[in-house]
Motif scaffolding. Structure first.
Motif, mmCIF file in Angstrom:
data_model
loop_
_atom_site.group_PDB
_atom_site.id
_atom_site.type_symbol
_atom_site.label_atom_id
_atom_site.label_comp_id
_atom_site.label_asym_id
_atom_site.label_seq_id
_atom_site.Cartn_x
_atom_site.Cartn_y
_atom_site.Cartn_z
ATOM 1 N N GLU B 307 0.865 -1.176 0.000
ATOM 2 C CA GLU B 307 0.000 0.000 0.000
ATOM 3 C C GLU B 307 0.908 1.234 0.000
ATOM 4 O O GLU B 307 1.752 1.392 0.859
ATOM 5 C CB GLU B 307 -0.864 -0.027 1.271
ATOM 6 C CG GLU B 307 -1.762 1.180 1.441
ATOM 7 C CD GLU B 307 -3.144 0.958 0.817
ATOM 8 O OE1 GLU B 307 -3.359 -0.081 0.181
ATOM 9 O OE2 GLU B 307 -3.983 1.863 0.981
ATOM 10 N N ARG B 308 0.747 2.071 -1.025
ATOM 11 C CA ARG B 308 1.618 3.250 -1.147
ATOM 12 C C ARG B 308 0.828 4.521 -0.895
ATOM 13 O O ARG B 308 -0.242 4.716 -1.477
ATOM 14 C CB ARG B 308 2.211 3.333 -2.550
ATOM 15 C CG ARG B 308 2.836 2.044 -3.021
ATOM 16 C CD ARG B 308 4.319 2.120 -2.974
ATOM 17 N NE ARG B 308 4.892 0.811 -3.255
ATOM 18 C CZ ARG B 308 6.134 0.479 -2.953
ATOM 19 N NH1 ARG B 308 6.928 1.345 -2.371
ATOM 20 N NH2 ARG B 308 6.597 -0.722 -3.228
ATOM 21 N N GLU B 309 1.364 5.379 -0.063
ATOM 22 C CA GLU B 309 0.798 6.723 0.116
ATOM 23 C C GLU B 309 1.353 7.574 -1.020
ATOM 24 O O GLU B 309 2.555 7.734 -1.143
ATOM 25 C CB GLU B 309 1.282 7.319 1.446
ATOM 26 C CG GLU B 309 1.040 6.445 2.650
ATOM 27 C CD GLU B 309 -0.182 6.890 3.434
ATOM 28 O OE1 GLU B 309 -0.689 8.002 3.133
ATOM 29 O OE2 GLU B 309 -0.632 6.131 4.302
ATOM 30 N N LEU B 310 0.477 8.094 -1.840
ATOM 31 C CA LEU B 310 0.949 8.876 -2.982
ATOM 32 C C LEU B 310 1.200 10.333 -2.573
ATOM 33 O O LEU B 310 0.670 10.810 -1.584
ATOM 34 C CB LEU B 310 -0.068 8.806 -4.115
ATOM 35 C CG LEU B 310 -0.406 7.383 -4.591
ATOM 36 C CD1 LEU B 310 -1.457 7.424 -5.692
ATOM 37 C CD2 LEU B 310 0.844 6.666 -5.092
ATOM 38 N N THR B 311 2.034 11.003 -3.371
ATOM 39 C CA THR B 311 2.290 12.421 -3.108
ATOM 40 C C THR B 311 2.177 13.200 -4.414
ATOM 41 O O THR B 311 2.009 12.613 -5.481
ATOM 42 C CB THR B 311 3.709 12.656 -2.545
ATOM 43 O OG1 THR B 311 4.626 12.450 -3.614
ATOM 44 C CG2 THR B 311 4.025 11.724 -1.410
ATOM 45 N N GLU B 312 2.314 14.502 -4.308
ATOM 46 C CA GLU B 312 2.138 15.380 -5.477
ATOM 47 C C GLU B 312 3.172 15.151 -6.571
ATOM 48 O O GLU B 312 3.049 15.696 -7.652
ATOM 49 C CB GLU B 312 2.198 16.861 -5.062
ATOM 50 C CG GLU B 312 1.026 17.325 -4.229
ATOM 51 C CD GLU B 312 1.350 17.366 -2.744
ATOM 52 O OE1 GLU B 312 2.204 16.560 -2.306
ATOM 53 O OE2 GLU B 312 0.752 18.187 -2.037
#
Lengths: 346, 801
Positions: B307-312
Motif C-alpha cells: 500500500e503506497r501513500e501517494l504524493t504530489e
C-alpha cells in the motif's frame, strides 16, 4: 769469523721466524741485537782483526744486522696480524639485536602520497590548486554541466548544509568531487591552464570496507590551444610510470561524466601481471583508475574560457583508492580513524 | 543489464571469427563496460537428456528405484528417489564429472559414479533446483518429455542454455537510453563489427488495426508528465502460462515469467527498450481515464502488494471515479492487474518524462525495469513500435485475441529533426590524430547518423539518439572517437608551458611542517570533517560558529568542525588504550560560519601530546623547535590572556607574530573536557593557523661573527615564589648587565624545605665581549647587579646569607 757470522745469521733468522708472541720476539731481538746480544759480542772482536779483514767483516756484520732487523719487523707484523685475528675471533656482538630507533614519527599515507603525486605533476609543469570543501551547488554541479535533474543532486548522494541558500549559488553542499576547483581556477587564472587539485571530497554514502563518506581525490586539468587526448594518454602514462617506478601502460574506454565530452575511463596495465591477467585485475590485465575526458564547452564557458580558441582535458582519480592499491589496504576505514597501530606501520 | 548472445543474434549478424570474449572486449572498449562474459553452457557440462527404458524397485530401499536410462552413447543404471518417474520419460541426467546442487541446497558438488545401497548408480536424474533451473515441486525430477528430443542431446542445447550472457555495467549506459535493450546493443554491435542489422517488421500487424472501434478517452491534466501516449484495447484474451520459448527467453536473462501477457510486455521491453503496461480493461471502469499528479491523501496498492501513500510528485492514471490505477512508468496498481480471469486488456506504450519518473521512483524506493528505462529519457518515437510489436506477439500466442479498436495516440514532444554541424578538423584536433573526412563520415553513418554537406558536415541525428545523448558537436566527436577506437590514440607529452607554474606556497609550507613534525617523533592522523553536537559541547566549543548538515549519516556527524580539537581528543582516548605515550598531529580544514554565504575555511595544524611526565613541556618544546624551523620570522610565545574554552585558563600560551597577530595557541586541555572525553591522562594541545603562518614574511637568516674572545660564566640559584614565571627572571637577569650573552635555566627544584610556595631555579649566565677578554672583576660586578635586580623583584639567592 765470517763463518761465525753466517751461523749466527741462520740461527737468528730461524729463531725469529719461530717466535709465537711479541714478547718472545722482543726477547729474541734482545738476545741477538741488544747491547749484550750475540751480534754485539761478535762485533766487539772486530777491532782485533787485521786491517784487511776489518772492512769485510764490518760490512758483513752490518748486513746481518739489517737483515735481522728487517726479519724482526716482518715477524712483528705477522704476529700483530695473528693477534688481531685471534682477538676478532674471540669477540662477539649480537648483530641481530634490534637497532636503537631514533624517535621519528609517521606521516599519514594520504598526504604522503599526495605529495608524491604533486611532485610528479610539478615536474610535468602542473601547478597545485586548492578550493573550498564547502561548495555551492553552482560550482559543484551547475558550472560542471550537471543539471539539477541529475541523480547526483539528490539528497541520497550529496551532503547538504542546513539553512544555506543563495540566489546565484543555490544550496550549499560538501563538495562531492574536486572538479569545482576546475571552474574556480579557470575563473582566477584563465587559459592556458595546467593544474592539479588534490583534496578531500564527501559522499552521502553508507560506510563499509570500500566506501567512506570522506575520501581524497586528485583533479587534473590541462587547457591550451592544441591539447588532445593523445596528451592525456602521454601525461597519465608518464605519471603512473614515475609513481610506481615501473613502466605502466594506460588505455581508454568510453565513460560518461557530464563535464567532459568525449568522456572516458582510464585503466592502467596491472602491475602484478604486467597486463597478462591475474586475480588482482580480474584476469583483464587492466586496473580501473579514473574518469577523464575533453572538457565540455559548457564547462569552459562557465570558467570564462573561449571554447573556440582553447580546448583541453580534465581527469579525476581517487587518491584514497590509489593509496589502498599501492599499500594493499583492505579496509578504507583505517585511513580516517586515527588508529596509530595502522598509521605507525608506514 | 544482462544481454543474451542468442537473443542479440536475432537482430544482428555477428562475424563468425569473433569469440564471445572478443565481442565483450569490443563492447567494453567502444561502447560500455562489460562486467562479465558468462558461458551458460558451463553449468551443464556432462549433462544430457536421458530416456528411461527400464524402471524397477530398489531391493534395499523403499523410496528408491533403479532405472536403466539411455544416455545416447549407451544405457546406464541410475538409482533415483523421484516418485514421478515413468517409462520412456525424458529426464535431465547429470553424468559423473558434472556439478550439481544436492537437493537444490548448499554448494555445487562434483558427481562421481557411486553405489547407492548396494546398487550402482552412474550419475543422477535431476530435479530443476539441482541444476539451477528454478524451484522444483517436492524435489520431483524435471520432466523433459515435452521436448521430444533424442536421448543423449546435450542438456544445455535441450534447455536452450547454450548461450553467452554479457553483463553490462548499468552505470556505463546511464547516458544512453537507446542501449537499454537487445536491439539497442545489436545496433551498436552492427556499427562495431560491420555485421548486418535486421529490422523488426511490424507492418503486417499495423495493417490489421481497425480504424474504428473501442478505445479509451484520455484527459491529460498535467502534460509535463509525458511525452507520448499510445494504447490499444485487445479483447478475447486468455491468460495462460507462456510458451516454453518465451519463458526460456526471459529466464535466460534472469527475468521471471508471470503469464503470457505480462511476459510479452517484458519481452518487448528487453527487446526494444520500450516498457509497456497491460491493464485488465474490465477493471478500469468506463474507460474515461485521466493522467495527472497524485494528491496527498491518495493511496494505491502497487503490484508488489504494498500500500503506497501517494504524493504530489507521483504521475498517475485515474479512472472515472478518480481512483488511481498505476504510478505511471513506475509500477502498476493491484486494482487493475492482469490475472487469470482477465479477458480484455488495455495495452499502454508511452514515454514519460525522465525526471518525473526518477523523482517518483526514488521517493517510493521502487526501481522497476520500466522506471529505470524511463528515467534515462527514452525516445518517444519508439512507443508505437513497441505497442505494435507486443500486439504482434499477442496475436501469435493468443490467436483468438481481437484488436478492439484503433490506437489512442497523443504527442507532447517536439518532432523537429535534430541537425548538428560538425567540423571534421575538430575531430582530429581532439584526437591528436589526422582522421580523413571520409572515415569520419563512414563512422557516423554506421551509427545511423545522416551526413550532408562538407566542412562542416551537417549531421542528422536519428530520433533514438536525439533525446539527451547527442545534443552538440562534441557529442558527435565522441561518437567518432569511440568507434574509431581510443586504443589507436598515441601517447604524447605536451610541450612544457612557457610560463612557470603558479606557486602554491601554502602547500609547500604544509608539507614542510609535516616533515618537521615527523622528525620530532610525531605521527600524523586524519579525521572526519564533522562531529556530533554532543562532541562540540563536550569540547566547550561555541555552537553558533558551526555549520550544520541538513542530511547526515549519523548523529555522530552533524556539525562541521570549527576546531580540530574534538576529533583529535577522540584519537587520544582511543590510542591511550594501546599506547602509553602519544604525540600526534593533524593538518586539516576548519569551517567557520561568518554570516556570509561561503564560510571561512582555514587549514589548521593541531598537535596533541599525552601520556608524558610533563605534556606541556614536551608540547612547548615541539612548538619552539617547529617555530624556529618553519617560520621565517620570529614568533612570540606569550602567556595567554585569552584562550579557547577547551584549554586550562592558567596553563596556556598564545603564539603571535611581530605584528601581534595570533597564529595559534597551546596549553593543557581543560580538566572538564578531559573528563568529557574519558581521558585518563592529561593532554597538551596546540592549534596553529597554517594559513596565517604561511603568510608570514620571509627573510634570510643573517650571519653573526663567531666570538673572538672567550666568555666567562657563573651560576645563580634563585629562590622565588612558585607563581613567578621563569621568563620574568630571565628578563631581569638579561637586563642586569650589557655583558650578559646568554641566560640558561638548568634546574628547577621544589621541596618543602625551601619554604611554602617557593621554588628554586638555577641559571647559568654567560658573559661575553666582542672587544676584550673579560676579568674576574667584570664577573663580580655582573653577578652583583644580577643579585640586586633579583632581590628587587622579591627573589633571593640560595646559599647567600
Amino acid at each position: 769469523m765470517q763463518h761465525q757470522l753466517q751461523e749466527l745469521r741462520t740461527e737468528a733468522l730461524q729463531k725469529i721466524q719461530n717466535c709465537k708472541s711479541q714478547a718472545e720476539l722482543l726477547e729474541t731481538e734482545k738476545a741477538y741485537l741488544g747491547k749484550t746480544g750475540s751480534l754485539q759480542e761478535i762485533l766487539k772482536s772486530v777491532k782485533d782483526l787485521s786491517a784487511d779483514k776489518k772492512p769485510v767483516i764490518g760490512k758483513l756484520s752490518n748486513e746481518v744486522k739489517k737483515e735481522l732487523e728487517a726479519e724482526i719487523e716482518l715477524q712483528k707484523q705477522t704476529l700483530k696480524k695473528l693477534e688481531i685475528e685471534a682477538k676478532l675471533n674471540s669477540e662477539f656482538l649480537d648483530v641481530t639485536l634490534p637497532g636503537q630507533k631514533p624517535e621519528i614519527g609517521h606521516l599519514h599515507l594520504i598526504p604522503q602520497t599526495q605529495k608524491e603525486v604533486e611532485e610528479i605533476f610539478a615536474e610535468l609543469g602542473f601547478a597545485v590548486m586548492d578550493g573550498p570543501e564547502v561548495e555551492s551547488e553552482y560550482y559543484n554541479f551547475e558550472a560542471l554541466n550537471i543539471p539539477d535533474t541529475h541523480p547526483a543532486r539528490d539528497m541520497q548522494d550529496t551532503f547538504f548544509l542546513d539553512n544555506k541558500l543563495d540566489d546565484e549559488h543555490g544550496r550549499m553542499v560538501l563538495r562531492t568531487h574536486t572538479s569545482p576547483v576546475q571552474i574556480r581556477s579557470m575563473l582566477t587564472h584563465g587559459a592556458p591552464l595546467r593544474i592539479i587539485a588534490p583534496g578531500r571530497v564527501f559522499r552521502y554514502e553508507a560506510t563499509d570496507a570500500s566506501h567512506d563518506a570522506i575520501f581524497h581525490q586528485v583533479e587534473g586539468l590541462l587547457i591550451d590551444e592544441n591539447i588532445s587526448l593523445a596528451h592525456l594518454k602521454g601525461v597519465m602514462a608518464e605519471f603512473l610510470t614515475r609513481l610506481f617506478g615501473q613502466k605502466v601502460k594506460v588505455r581508454f574506454r568510453p565513460g560518461y561524466f557530464p563535464f567532459v565530452e568525449p568522456g572516458l575511463e582510464l585503466d592502467f596495465s596491472c602491475l602484478l601481471c604486467n597486463g597478462g591477467g591475474c586475480r588482482v585485475c580480474k584476469q583483464s590485465g587492466w586496473v580501473e583508475f579514473m574518469g577523464a575526458g575533453m572538457v565540455h564547452p559548457n564547462v569552459l564557458k562557465a570558467g570564462g574560457i573561449d571554447s573556440e580558441k582553447y580546448q583541453g582535458w580534465a581527469f579525476g582519480f581517487g587518491l584514497t583508492r590509489l593509496v589502498m592499491m599501492k599499500h594493499k589496504i583492505t579496509d578504507i576505514r583505517y585511513l580516517m580513524n586515527g588508529d596509530l597501530r595502522f598509521i605507525n606501520q608506514f | 543489464m544482462k544481454l543474451s548472445l542468442k537473443w542479440l543474434k536475432e537482430y544482428v549478424e555477428i562475424p563468425e571469427h569473433l569469440t564471445a570474449e572478443q565481442l565483450g572486449n569490443l563492447i567494453t572498449l567502444h561502447t560500455a563496460e562489460v562486467d562479465s562474459v558468462d558461458n551458460t553452457s558451463e553449468a551443464f557440462a556432462d549433462m544430457v537428456v536421458g530416456k528411461i527404458t527400464e524402471l524397477k524397485p530398489h531391493p534395499n530401499a523403499d523410496k528408491l528405484r533403479i532405472t536403466t536410462t539411455d544416455i545416447g552413447s549407451k544405457k546406464v543404471q541410475i538409482v533415483c528417489g523421484g516418485s514421478n518417474l515413468y517409462m520412456n520419460q525424458l529426464v535431465a541426467i547429470a553424468l559423473p564429472g558434472s556439478k550439481v546442487k544436492w537437493h537444490g541446497e548448499g554448494d555445487l558438488i562434483t558427481l562421481e559414479a557411486t553405489t547407492i545401497r548396494g546398487e550402482e548408480s552412474f550419475g543422477m536424474i535431476c530435479a530443476s533446483d539441482e541444476i539451477g533451473m528454478g524451484p522444483s515441486k517436492d524435489h520431483e525430477i524435471m520432466d523433459l518429455t515435452y521436448l521430444e528430443l533424442a536421448a543423449g542431446t546435450p542438456l544445455d542445447k535441450a534447455l536452450n542454455k547454450d548461450d553467452i550472457l554479457f553483463d553490462i555495467d548499468n552505470k556505463a549506459i546511464t547516458h544512453r537510453p537507446d542501449l537499454w535493450s537487445h536491439y539497442g546493443f545489436a545496433r551498436e554491435i552492427s556499427a562495431l563489427t560491420g555485421g548486418k542489422l535486421k529490422t523488426i517488421d511490424v507492418s503486417e500487424i499495423e495493417s490489421k488495426i481497425p480504424s474504428k472501434g473501442e478505445q479509451i478517452k484520455l484527459k491529460v491534466s498535467n502534460p509535463e508528465i509525458l511525452k507520448k501516449w499510445s494504447s490499444i484495447i485487445v479483447n478475447n484474451i486468455q491468460i495462460q502460462e507462456s510458451p516454453v520459448w518465451l519463458k526460456e527467453k526471459l529466464e535466460s536473462i534472469g527475468a521471471r515469467s508471470v503469464n503470457n501477457i505480462v511476459d510479452i510486455t517484458n519481452l518487448v521491453m528487453f527487446e526494444l527498450g520500450q516498457p509497456l503496461h497491460a491493464y485488465d480493461k474490465n477493471l478500469l471502469g468506463d474507460l474515461n481515464l485521466e493522467i495527472r499528479f497524485a494528491k496527498k491523501s491518495e493511496k494505491l496498492e502497487t503490484l508488489d502488494h504494498k500500500e503506497r501513500e501517494l504524493t504530489e510528485i507521483d504521475p498517475i492514471l485515474v479512472n472515472s471515479d478518480q481512483k488511481p490505477v498505476i504510478i505511471l512508468g513506475v509500477m502498476g496498481g493491484a486494482n487493475s492487474e492482469v490475472s487469470e480471469g482477465t479477458t480484455s486488456i488495455l495495452l499502454e506504450s508511452a514515454c514519460f518524462d525522465a525526471v518525473t519518473i526518477r523523482k517518483s521512483s526514488t521517493y517510493h524506493g521502487l526501481r522497476s525495469d520500466a522506471s529505470q528505462r524511463f528515467e534515462k529519457s527514452l525516445d518517444p518515437n519508439q512507443a508505437v513500435k513497441g505497442l505494435l510489436r507486443a500486439l504482434q506477439l499477442i496475436l501469435e500466442i493468443c490467436p483468438e485475441a481481437t484488436i478492439a479498436g484503433p490506437i489512442t495516440e497523443m504527442d507532447f514532444f517536439d518532432k523537429k529533426d535534430l541537425k548538428i554541424e560538425l567540423d571534421p578538423n575538430k575531430v582530429s584536433k581532439y584526437l591528436g590524430i589526422d582522421l580523413p573526412e571520409s572515415q569520419i563520415q563512414e563512422i557516423l553513418e554506421s551509427l545511423e547518423f545522416k551526413v550532408e554537406g562538407k566542412n562542416p558536415f551537417v549531421v542528422s541525428i536519428p530520433t533514438f539518439r536525439a533525446n539527451k545523448d547527442i545534443l552538440t558537436e562534441v557529442d558527435l566527436i565522441e561518437e567518432v572517437v569511440r568507434i574509431y577506437g581510443y586504443e589507436k590514440i598515441e601517447e604524447l607529452l605536451p610541450s612544457l608551458p612557457t610560463k612557470s607554474p603558479i606557486q602554491n606556497l601554502a602547500r609547500k609550507r604544509e608539507h614542510q611542517a609535516r616533515n618537521v613534525l615527523k622528525s620530532y617523533g610525531l605521527s600524523e592522523v586524519l579525521n572526519y570533517s564533522f562531529y556530533s553536537e554532543k562532541n562540540l559541547k563536550d569540547s566547550l566549543l561555541d555552537e553558533k560558529n558551526h555549520l550544520q548538515l541538513k542530511n547526515y549519516l549519523s548523529e555522530e556527524q552533524t556539525h562541521l568542525r570549527t576546531s580540530l580539537v574534538t576529533n583529535i581528543l577522540k584519537n587520544c582516548a582511543e590510542n591511550l588504550k594501546q599506547f602509553s605515550e602519544i604525540k600526534i598531529f593533524e593538518i586539516g580544514r576548519t569551517y567557520i560560519e561568518n554570516g556570509q554565504f561561503f564560510p571561512t575555511e582555514e587549514d589548521k595544524l593541531a598537535i596533541a601530546v599525552t601520556g608524558n611526565k610533563n605534556n606541556f613541556a614536551v608540547l612547548k618544546g615541539i612548538l619552539e623547535g617547529f617555530m624556529q624551523e618553519f617560520s621565517q620570522e620570529p614568533l612570540e610565545i606569550i602567556v595567554a590572556l585569552e584562550t579557547p574554552n577547551y584549554l586550562h585558563p592558567r596553563k596556556s600560551i598564545q603564539i603571535t607574530n611581530s605584528e601581534n597577530i595570533e597564529i595559534g595557541f597551546a596549553g593543557v586541555i581543560h580538566p572538564l573536557v578531559q573528563e568529557n572525553f574519558k581521558l585518563d591522562s592529561e593532554v597538551a594541545y596546540a592549534e596553529i593557523n597554517l594559513a596565517r603562518l604561511t603568510h608570514q614574511k620571509t627573510y634570510a637568516k643573517q650571519f653573526s661573527p663567531i666570538a673572538k674572545f672567550p666568555g666567562i660564566e657563573f651560576d645563580l640559584s634563585i629562590l622565588v615564589s612558585k607563581n613567578v614565571y621563569a621568563e620574568t627572571l630571565v628578563k631581569t637577569l638579561n637586563e642586569s648587565s650589557d655583558l650578559i650573552h646568554t641566560v640558561q635555566l638548568f634546574d628547577i627544584y621544589e621541596d618543602a624545605s625551601l619554604g611554602q610556595d617557593q621554588k628554586a631555579l638555577a641559571f647559568k649566565i654567560e658573559l661575553r665581549s666582542d672587544e676584550r677578554t673579560l676579568t674576574e672583576n667584570d664577573l663580580a660586578q655582573a653577578r652583583d647587579n644580577c643579585i640586586a635586580n633579583i632581590n628587587k623583584i622579591g627573589g633571593t639567592i640560595r646559599g647567600q646569607v
